[in-house]
Each structure stands twice: as structure tokens, then as C-alpha cells.
Design a protein around this motif. Structure first.
Motif, mmCIF file in Angstrom:
data_model
loop_
_atom_site.group_PDB
_atom_site.id
_atom_site.type_symbol
_atom_site.label_atom_id
_atom_site.label_comp_id
_atom_site.label_asym_id
_atom_site.label_seq_id
_atom_site.Cartn_x
_atom_site.Cartn_y
_atom_site.Cartn_z
ATOM 1 N N ASP A 1 0.842 -1.196 0.000
ATOM 2 C CA ASP A 1 0.000 0.000 0.000
ATOM 3 C C ASP A 1 0.881 1.252 0.000
ATOM 4 O O ASP A 1 1.673 1.452 0.921
ATOM 5 N N PRO A 2 0.750 2.115 -1.006
ATOM 6 C CA PRO A 2 1.620 3.307 -1.080
ATOM 7 C C PRO A 2 1.437 4.269 0.098
ATOM 8 O O PRO A 2 2.375 4.977 0.460
ATOM 9 N N GLN A 3 0.254 4.305 0.704
ATOM 10 C CA GLN A 3 0.042 5.198 1.843
ATOM 11 C C GLN A 3 0.785 4.732 3.093
ATOM 12 O O GLN A 3 0.974 5.504 4.028
ATOM 13 N N LEU A 4 1.215 3.461 3.094
ATOM 14 C CA LEU A 4 1.915 2.917 4.255
ATOM 15 C C LEU A 4 3.362 2.581 3.945
ATOM 16 O O LEU A 4 4.045 1.946 4.760
ATOM 17 N N SER A 5 3.840 3.013 2.787
ATOM 18 C CA SER A 5 5.184 2.605 2.348
ATOM 19 C C SER A 5 6.290 3.096 3.278
ATOM 20 O O SER A 5 7.331 2.457 3.412
ATOM 21 N N ASP A 6 6.075 4.241 3.927
ATOM 22 C CA ASP A 6 7.110 4.799 4.799
ATOM 23 C C ASP A 6 6.815 4.598 6.282
ATOM 24 O O ASP A 6 7.468 5.212 7.134
ATOM 25 N N VAL A 7 5.851 3.747 6.589
ATOM 26 C CA VAL A 7 5.458 3.530 7.983
ATOM 27 C C VAL A 7 6.270 2.380 8.569
ATOM 28 O O VAL A 7 6.415 1.320 7.946
ATOM 29 N N ALA A 8 6.786 2.579 9.777
ATOM 30 C CA ALA A 8 7.567 1.541 10.458
ATOM 31 C C ALA A 8 6.611 0.534 11.104
ATOM 32 O O ALA A 8 5.958 0.834 12.101
ATOM 33 N N ILE A 9 6.515 -0.655 10.504
ATOM 34 C CA ILE A 9 5.611 -1.690 11.009
ATOM 35 C C ILE A 9 6.410 -2.973 11.261
ATOM 36 O O ILE A 9 7.088 -3.477 10.361
ATOM 37 N N ASP A 10 6.333 -3.480 12.475
ATOM 38 C CA ASP A 10 6.861 -4.806 12.796
ATOM 39 C C ASP A 10 5.698 -5.779 12.809
ATOM 40 O O ASP A 10 4.729 -5.607 13.565
ATOM 41 N N TRP A 11 5.786 -6.807 11.964
ATOM 42 C CA TRP A 11 4.720 -7.802 11.889
ATOM 43 C C TRP A 11 5.042 -8.966 12.821
ATOM 44 O O TRP A 11 6.149 -9.487 12.805
ATOM 45 N N VAL A 12 4.068 -9.355 13.618
ATOM 46 C CA VAL A 12 4.220 -10.490 14.535
ATOM 47 C C VAL A 12 3.172 -11.528 14.175
ATOM 48 O O VAL A 12 1.968 -11.244 14.201
ATOM 49 N N GLN A 13 3.624 -12.734 13.841
ATOM 50 C CA GLN A 13 2.700 -13.804 13.498
ATOM 51 C C GLN A 13 2.434 -14.668 14.733
ATOM 52 O O GLN A 13 3.350 -15.297 15.259
ATOM 53 N N ASN A 14 1.203 -14.690 15.150
ATOM 54 C CA ASN A 14 0.792 -15.486 16.306
ATOM 55 C C ASN A 14 0.071 -16.742 15.825
ATOM 56 O O ASN A 14 -1.083 -16.689 15.406
ATOM 57 N N LYS A 15 0.750 -17.861 15.892
ATOM 58 C CA LYS A 15 0.155 -19.108 15.422
ATOM 59 C C LYS A 15 -0.928 -19.629 16.372
ATOM 60 O O LYS A 15 -1.722 -20.486 15.995
ATOM 61 N N GLU A 16 -0.933 -19.099 17.589
ATOM 62 C CA GLU A 16 -1.928 -19.549 18.569
ATOM 63 C C GLU A 16 -3.046 -18.511 18.742
ATOM 64 O O GLU A 16 -3.610 -18.357 19.818
ATOM 65 N N TRP A 17 -3.372 -17.830 17.655
ATOM 66 C CA TRP A 17 -4.367 -16.774 17.715
ATOM 67 C C TRP A 17 -5.730 -17.254 18.200
ATOM 68 O O TRP A 17 -6.500 -16.489 18.791
ATOM 69 N N ALA A 18 -6.042 -18.527 17.973
ATOM 70 C CA ALA A 18 -7.361 -19.046 18.359
ATOM 71 C C ALA A 18 -7.529 -19.130 19.876
ATOM 72 O O ALA A 18 -8.659 -19.263 20.372
#
Length: 532
Positions: free
Chosen positions: A117-134
Motif C-alpha cells: 500500500d503506497p500510503q503505508l510505504s514509509d510507515v515503520a511496522i513490525d509484523w508479529v505472526q501469532n500461530k496460537e491466535w485461536a
């Protein structure tokens, strides 16, 4: 990460605490000891400016999932913007600059969609994958632990909120063993009380929390200010078999560490069902009106422009494109008005089209607000397009009056007035440049505040009472009425008299406004040197 606010006492507290609490310090009396204790407490809760937000976007969202398309809930669009993206952009508007986004269900789709997404291209985002989301949203919050070591804002990806809530919250002091929950005490305004998480508060502390509470006085908004201490409470709650965030909040509440902050009627909404989604869009469009809207805009134009925006918001059309399109519509209406000197049909159509352009002129701002596409460049494009529209339309009225009467006096007088209009607009542009704004609204709002009280005589009061005439919504509607009434002469004289009053007000008080902003200040010392 974390910045100290501009509170003046904050640096001094840190310095004095280090002196008074340092090793080998001997206290010469009870006063020193008490003072040191107070400084220690203040040091613990010293006001900070939180810049990081953790956003939970891990759940399945079964009740809303696939609404309108086969999309995971965080990507479900609301007024043309995916829910998760809307949460991020709203937080950015409040000053948040770093994000930790916890994803789980269909995480790859979510990450891929926002990463491109170009509107978020300069945003600092750390993605965390939670496999136990349920296991619950508390487990999702806990999975962000490694990315957070200082106070942070905690948000839900499916909650709408007024950014002003975060503006206030991120400046709120929070102890190292505390968290703050934003609550809504306006219970009559809750959209779906049955599904809401209820809260019983006492002395600005959470006493009880849960969806099944029978006795409560507030509702959980899903907006938190937390210290990392929250993670320990979540661990305890999960160990006890409760994987929800509310479980961790209950642990803090039992310790007396869960504070509350009332949002004081600010807007928020949990978009958890199709019904809530419909209500959310209705609320967003209902809130598009501005305090600066004139009478015609408030009671007529907005009712039409918001309906047009409902269609445009789902297209790739940008606000700048709409500004240019509105200008072209105004040019066409000007040509029709010019032709209207000999044809009533052309004149009436020209007036109606100019009024329609005034209505569509509201759509660029509405789209910009709904889709977070506002910018300084966009303000200037809109302002320049509007004023070019006025200039061409006014010139068409002058030419039409000349074609109708054949007398040179009318275009000469009107030409002088339009020339003065242009000079007045240039003065307004200079003021806008000084205040760093691209919107002419900044000049209109400052017309009273920047003029010294000593200069606010009867003429200033007269100009203030007629400010509504200079608004596009009014004069476009008035021109339209005169055109439909087949009165090119009425349009001409409205233009001439209106221009005279407008320029008199601008030239009469524009100097004081520019001087208030430092544009016309003269260095008296330098003048003295030149005189010598």
C-alpha cells in the motif's frame, strides 16, 4: 520509541532524583527525605509521549469475515479503506509513528496487502505472526512482548476511533506497573450494548470487566495505554486458563493497577458485525460536515455531495482529480452563462451547472477525509482550482452583460472589480503562505483573531456580518437563482457590489493580519540608521 514531553519539570526531576537518591547521600532532615520520596514517585510516573502502538489483527472475525468479499476481517473495506489500514492511519494522525501489528488468521494475505500500500510505504511496522491466535486476543497481545520495552498504545484493528482520543492518551502519565483503559460512560450512545464489554469503574479504576456484567457504568472502547507490566498480568491470566485480554485486565484490576480514562463523548465504534459495519459507514459520512460550512452547504449541498462521495469512495478517484474536475465544470458553466446573454436556456443551464460544481466541490474534501488523502499540496490544488473557477465565471458574467447591453461601461467597471478581487486573493495567498496553510479557510477564521481589537470598528463588524456572502455555497446558489430567473443584470450587479465589499474588507484589514504574522514588521533600528 519514547520521547519525554515538553513538561518543564521532567528533566529537573530526573536530575534531582539522581542527586538525592545517589549512593552515599546523607539526609540532613525529614524534609529532605520526604522531598526525595516525592521526587521518586514523580520520576516513576513522569509524563511521556508514547510513539508506539500495538494493533491486534489476529482473530478470525467470523461474524464480519467475508462481508462484501472473501476477505479476512482486517482487510474488509470501510468507506473505501480496509479496517486495519484505517486503524493505522488514524493512529498516525494522532502522532503515532511506530507499529507492532499482530496477525494470525490468513496472516500472509494481510501482510501482503498492506506491504504494497503506497500510503503505508514509509510507515515503520513490525509484523508479529501469532500461530496460537485461536486461544484468545490476550495471547496475541502477549506475542508482541519482544517488540515492546516501554509504554505503548494498544488498539484493536476493527475499532474506529477519533484520533483526538489518542492525542490525549499518549500524553497521559502511566506508572511502570499500570495500564489505562479508555472507557465510554455515555451508555445511551452505545450501538450494540449486548456485544459490548462492560466495565464497572470506581475512582477512575477498573473494578470489574466482562461482557456478562449486570452492573456496570462504562464500556470498554478497546483503546489502552499500557506499560510492559501488562505482559506479566497476561501470563498470569493465561496460566489460569483465561486467554482473553479482559483476563489480563482483571488481574491488573485486582491489584488496583488498572486505571480508566473517559473519552468524554468522542467517537468510537467496534465494527464486529455486518450491522455495525453499516452503522459505521453511516457515522463516517454523517461526520463529514465542517464547522465552517455555510448555511447552504450545511442544509443542502452536503446532503447531495455525501451521496456522491458514497459512490466515489469505492473508486480510485483522488481528491486532486475531483478538484480539477470541479474546475472544468465551472469553466463549462461560465461558457453557458456567456452564451446566456441571448439564450435563456444557456443561462439557466450555466447557473445550475455552477451550483452543481459547488456541490461537487465538497466531494474532494470528503474523499480526502474518508481515505486519509489530505495533504498540503491537495489544499493548494483545491484553493487554486476554486479561485480559477471563480475568475473565469466572473469574466463570463462580465462578457455576458456586455453582449446583452452592448455598453462598454459594464465590462470596464466589472473588470476593475475583478482586478481588485485578484489583488485581494493574492494578499490572502500571502497570508496563507505565512501561516503554512493551503486552505483559504485559515484566512477566514483569522479575520477576527488576527485583527487587533483597537481596529475592530463598525466596518469590521459589518464585514464579519457579511462573511457568508463570500462563501462559495452562498454565492453559487445565488448566481444559480438569478440565472434561472433570467437576470444576467442581477448576476452582474451582485458580482460588482460583492467584489467591492470583499476587497474593501481584505485591503482594510489584511495589512493588520499580515503584520500580526510578522510580514509587515519594520525594524525601527534600521530605519533610524538610514535616517542618520
Amino acid at each position: 520509541m519514547l520521547q519525554k514531553s515538553t513538561v518543564l519539570f521532567a528533566p529537573n526531576i530526573t536530575k534531582q532524583c539522581s542527586i538525592l537518591t545517589g549512593p552515599g547521600r546523607d539526609y540532613n532532615g525529614l524534609l529532605d527525605a520526604v522531598f526525595c520520596k516525592l521526587l521518586g514517585i514523580l520520576r516513576k510516573v513522569v509524563e511521556v509521549m508514547v510513539n508506539k502502538a500495538v494493533i491486534i489483527a489476529a482473530g478470525m472475525g467470523s461474524r464480519l469475515r467475508g462481508y462484501g468479499a472473501d476477505l479476512p476481517k482486517p482487510l474488509v473495506p470501510l468507506a473505501g479503506v480496509p479496517l486495519l489500514k484505517r486503524t493505522i492511519l488514524s493512529a498516525m494522525r494522532a502522532g503515532i509513528s511506530e507499529f507492532v501489528v499482530v496477525v494470525g488468521y490468513r496472516c500472509q494475505e494481510i501482510m501482503h496487502a498492506l506491504a504494497g500500500d503506497p500510503q503505508l510505504s514509509d510507515v515503520a511496522i513490525d509484523w508479529v505472526q501469532n500461530k496460537e491466535w485461536a486461544r484468545g486476543n490476550g495471547v496475541s497481545v502477549l506475542s508482541a512482548r519482544e517488540y515492546v520495552d516501554e509504554p505503548f498504545i494498544l488498539l484493536m484493528s476493527d475499532h474506529l476511533f477519533d484520533p483526538e482520543i489518542l492525542v490525549k492518551l499518549r500524553r497521559m502519565p502511566v506508572g511502570r506497573d499500570e495500564a489505562v483503559l479508555c472507557v465510554d460512560t455515555g451508555l445511551d450512545g452505545i450501538f450494540d450494548m449486548e456485544d459490548a464489554t462492560k466495565v464497572m469503574t470506581q475512582n477512575h479504576r477498573v473494578v470489574k470487566i466482562g461482557k456478562e456484567l449486570a452492573d456496570f457504568n462504562a464500556v470498554d472502547t478497546g483503546i489502552f495505554l499500557c506499560s510492559p507490566f501488562l505482559f506479566g498480568a497476561l501470563e498470569q491470566s493465561i496460566a489460569e486458563g483465561e486467554g482473553s485480554l479482559s483476563g489480563g485486565i482483571r488481574v491488573l484490576a485486582e491489584r488496583g493497577s488498572m486505571r480508566t480514562a473517559d473519552i468524554d463523548g468522542a467517537f468510537w465504534l467496534d465494527v464486529d458485525t455486518p450491522e455495525a459495519h453499516v452503522h459505521a459507514e453511516q457515522e463516517l459520512f454523517r461526520r463529514l460536515g465542517k464547522p465552517t460550512d455555510g448555511f447552504v452547504s450545511r442544509y443542502f449541498n452536503r446532503k447531495i455531495s455525501t451521496r456522491i462521495s458514497r459512490l466515489l469512495v469505492h473508486t480510485p478517484v483522488t481528491p486532486n482529480q475531483l478538484s480539477i474536475a470541479t474546475m472544468l465544470l465551472s469553466f463549462l458553466s461560465a461558457w453557458l452563462v456567456f452564451k446566456g446573454s441571448t439564450s435563456y436556456l444557456h443561462l439557466a443551464l450555466g447557473g445550475l451547472l455552477f451550483q452543481f460544481a459547488s456541490i461537487v466541490d465538497g466531494c474532494d474534501g470528503e474523499i480526502a477525509k474518508l481515505k486519509f488523502m489530505g495533504s498540503r499540496l491537495g489544499e493548494w490544488v483545491d484553493t487554486l482550482a476554486d479561485n480559477m473557477s471563480y475568475l473565469v465565471f466572473f469574466m463570463a458574467v462580465l462578457a455576458g452583460m456586455y453582449a446583452y447591453t452592448g455598453e462598454a461601461f459594464y465590462p470596464l467597471l466589472g473588470g476593475v472589480m475583478v482586478f481588485l478581487d485578484v489583488l485581494g486573493v493574492l494578499m490572502i495567498f500571502l497570508y496563507m503562505k505565512l501561516v503554512g496553510s493551503g486552505s483559504i479557510v485559515s484566512f477566514n477564521m483569522a479575520f477576527s483573531s488576527d485583527v487587533p481589537e483597537s481596529e475592530r470598528g463598525w466596518f469590521h463588524r459589518f464585514c464579519m456580518s457579511l462573511k457568508f456572502v463570500s462563501r462559495r455555497d452562498f454565492f453559487a446558489a445565488f448566481f444559480c437563482t438569478l440565472a434561472v430567473a433570467n437576470s444576467i443584470a442581477g448576476m452582474y450587479w451582485f458580482l460588482v457590489i460583492g467584489s467591492a465589499l470583499l476587497t474593501a474588507g481584505i485591503f482594510g484589514f489584511g495589512g493588520q493580519m499580515l503584520r500580526a504574522r510578522g510580514a509587515l514588521n519594520v525594524d525601527e533600528a534600521k530605519l533610524g540608521e538610514k535616517a542618520d
